[in-house]
Design an enzyme around this catalytic site. Structure first.
Site, mmCIF file in Angstrom:
data_model
loop_
_atom_site.group_PDB
_atom_site.id
_atom_site.type_symbol
_atom_site.label_atom_id
_atom_site.label_comp_id
_atom_site.label_asym_id
_atom_site.label_seq_id
_atom_site.Cartn_x
_atom_site.Cartn_y
_atom_site.Cartn_z
ATOM 1 N N SER A 50 0.859 -1.183 0.000
ATOM 2 C CA SER A 50 0.000 0.000 0.000
ATOM 3 C C SER A 50 0.901 1.241 0.000
ATOM 4 O O SER A 50 2.081 1.162 0.373
ATOM 5 C CB SER A 50 -0.901 0.016 1.239
ATOM 6 O OG SER A 50 -0.130 0.333 2.377
ATOM 7 N N ASP A 82 -0.329 -0.740 -4.624
ATOM 8 C CA ASP A 82 -1.791 -0.830 -4.538
ATOM 9 C C ASP A 82 -2.394 0.561 -4.306
ATOM 10 O O ASP A 82 -1.870 1.347 -3.508
ATOM 11 C CB ASP A 82 -2.117 -1.767 -3.353
ATOM 12 C CG ASP A 82 -3.544 -2.236 -3.333
ATOM 13 O OD1 ASP A 82 -4.174 -2.295 -4.401
ATOM 14 O OD2 ASP A 82 -4.037 -2.571 -2.234
ATOM 15 N N GLY A 209 -10.995 -6.369 -2.078
ATOM 16 C CA GLY A 209 -11.796 -6.695 -0.894
ATOM 17 C C GLY A 209 -11.968 -8.188 -0.696
ATOM 18 O O GLY A 209 -13.061 -8.661 -0.360
ATOM 19 N N THR A 211 -10.768 -10.300 1.614
ATOM 20 C CA THR A 211 -10.919 -10.841 2.971
ATOM 21 C C THR A 211 -12.393 -10.978 3.340
ATOM 22 O O THR A 211 -13.151 -10.004 3.244
ATOM 23 C CB THR A 211 -10.235 -9.907 4.002
ATOM 24 O OG1 THR A 211 -8.855 -9.830 3.691
ATOM 25 C CG2 THR A 211 -10.412 -10.447 5.426
ATOM 26 N N ASN A 230 -7.245 -9.622 -4.467
ATOM 27 C CA ASN A 230 -6.497 -8.873 -3.443
ATOM 28 C C ASN A 230 -6.875 -9.309 -2.036
ATOM 29 O O ASN A 230 -8.063 -9.325 -1.687
ATOM 30 C CB ASN A 230 -6.820 -7.382 -3.555
ATOM 31 C CG ASN A 230 -6.192 -6.737 -4.765
ATOM 32 O OD1 ASN A 230 -5.572 -7.407 -5.584
ATOM 33 N ND2 ASN A 230 -6.332 -5.435 -4.866
HETATM 34 P P1 13P Z 1 -9.162 -6.732 2.004
HETATM 35 O O1 13P Z 1 -8.486 -5.871 3.008
HETATM 36 O O2 13P Z 1 -10.630 -6.806 2.183
HETATM 37 O O3 13P Z 1 -8.530 -8.080 1.917
HETATM 38 O O4 13P Z 1 -8.968 -6.020 0.574
HETATM 39 C C1 13P Z 1 -7.707 -5.981 0.013
HETATM 40 C C2 13P Z 1 -7.665 -5.102 -1.180
HETATM 41 O O5 13P Z 1 -8.549 -5.081 -1.982
HETATM 42 C C3 13P Z 1 -6.460 -4.288 -1.334
HETATM 43 O O6 13P Z 1 -6.532 -3.438 -2.424
#
Ligand code: 13P
Length: 282
Positions: A50, A82, A209, A211, A230
């Site tokens: 990030s 990212d 997203g 997770t 991701n």
């Molecule tokens: P999460 O934090 O939900 O795993 O999402 C990661 C993401 O999309 C990073 O760009």
């Protein structure tokens, strides 16, 4: 094997209807953990950083400890920036040695997002660096980008066509209802929208997203064309809970190397589960 950009590994994944895991690492330990799992399973990998993490170390220091890890990896590894919302910072990471970047202009008007993304593609392509773009709003917090629930907007297919034609990005993340962070309440995903966009997108699609999505959701979206998935929050949780659990089990031990080894195993477990699933390894 080698240090690559995302193009080859994502195109292959898209053709084989599997996905490459893109894991947000936060330091040396998490980077090593993710690469070791990819090597053990013999799968390509995207190491993601990030903007906040890169800024915490500084570009040169971060590439200084990541480059030997990716150069010595026994599998193909891309190093991807990212959600960068800053054109100049994105270019600085390209100059610094990242092999792939995401320019995230999704909070800008379409025209401006296109203009900035074009500028990044023009800078990145001659340097053999791949570029991911985004349209729509992925809710939740990723890094310093905070998108409120009410601000959620799925990508508009017509805008997606225009964006893809005008920017020629190498990978594309359309918002379809996934969220960064831990999901609260029911997860509502627009599979039809994802399928429609995959139908006309020349480049592989990216799912943000990751997770907290169920196996069935991953399965369906990968079958519909998600070639990069991701995962960030799950890594952070595994890292912090791994440390906490070691200290709870060994309250009197002050052994950083044992703490690190234990924490790395906790991170590896989560990464392994995801890579196995994304690559369809039993
Ligand atoms: P999460 O934090 O939900 O795993 O999402 C990661 C993401 O999309 C990073 O760009």
């Amino acid at each position: 094997m080698s240090y690559v950009n995302m193009n080859g590994i994502l195109i292959k994944a898209r053709n084989n209807k599997v996905a490459v895991g893109a894991f947000n690492i936060v330091n040396y330990l998490t980077a090593k953990a993710v690469v070791e799992v990819a090597e053990e399973l013999d799968q390509p990998l995207i190491l993601q950083t990030s903007v906040k993490t890169v800024k915490a170390f500084g570009i040169d220091e971060m590439i200084g400890f990541l480059k030997p890890i990716v150069d010595n990896a026994k599998v193909d590894v891309a190093l991807h920036l990212d959600h960068s919302t800053d054109v100049e910072f994105t270019k600085a990471c390209i100059d610094g040695g990242w092999s792939s970047v995401m320019y995230d202009g999704s909070q800008l008007p379409l025209k401006e997002n296109i203009k900035n993304t074009q500028e990044i593609v023009a800078y990145a392509r001659p340097r053999n660096v791949s570029v991911e773009g985004e349209l729509g709003a992925i809710v939740g917090v990723e890094d310093d980008i905070f998108v409120k629930e009410g601000d959620s907007a799925h990508a508009n297919p017509n805008d997606c066509r225009v964006f893809l034609n005008e920017t020629d990005v190498d990978a594309f993340a359309p918002a379809i209802g996934t969220a960064h962070g831990v999901y609260k309440g029911e997860i509502k995903l627009d599979y039809d929208l994802f399928e429609e966009i995959n139908g006309f997108a020349k480049c592989p699609l990216v799912l943000h997203g990751g997770t907290g999505l169920s196996d069935a959701m991953f399965h369906r979206l990968i079958a519909l064309g998600a070639a990069k998935v991701n995962i960030s929050t799950a890594i952070k949780i595994a890292y912090c809970q791994g440390m906490r659990s070691f200290m709870e089990i060994n309250p009197d031990k002050n052994d950083p190397l044992k703490l690190d080894a234990y924490t790395k195993e906790a991170v590896k477990k989560v990464v392994e589960k995801h890579i196995r699933f994304f690559s369809r390894i039993d």
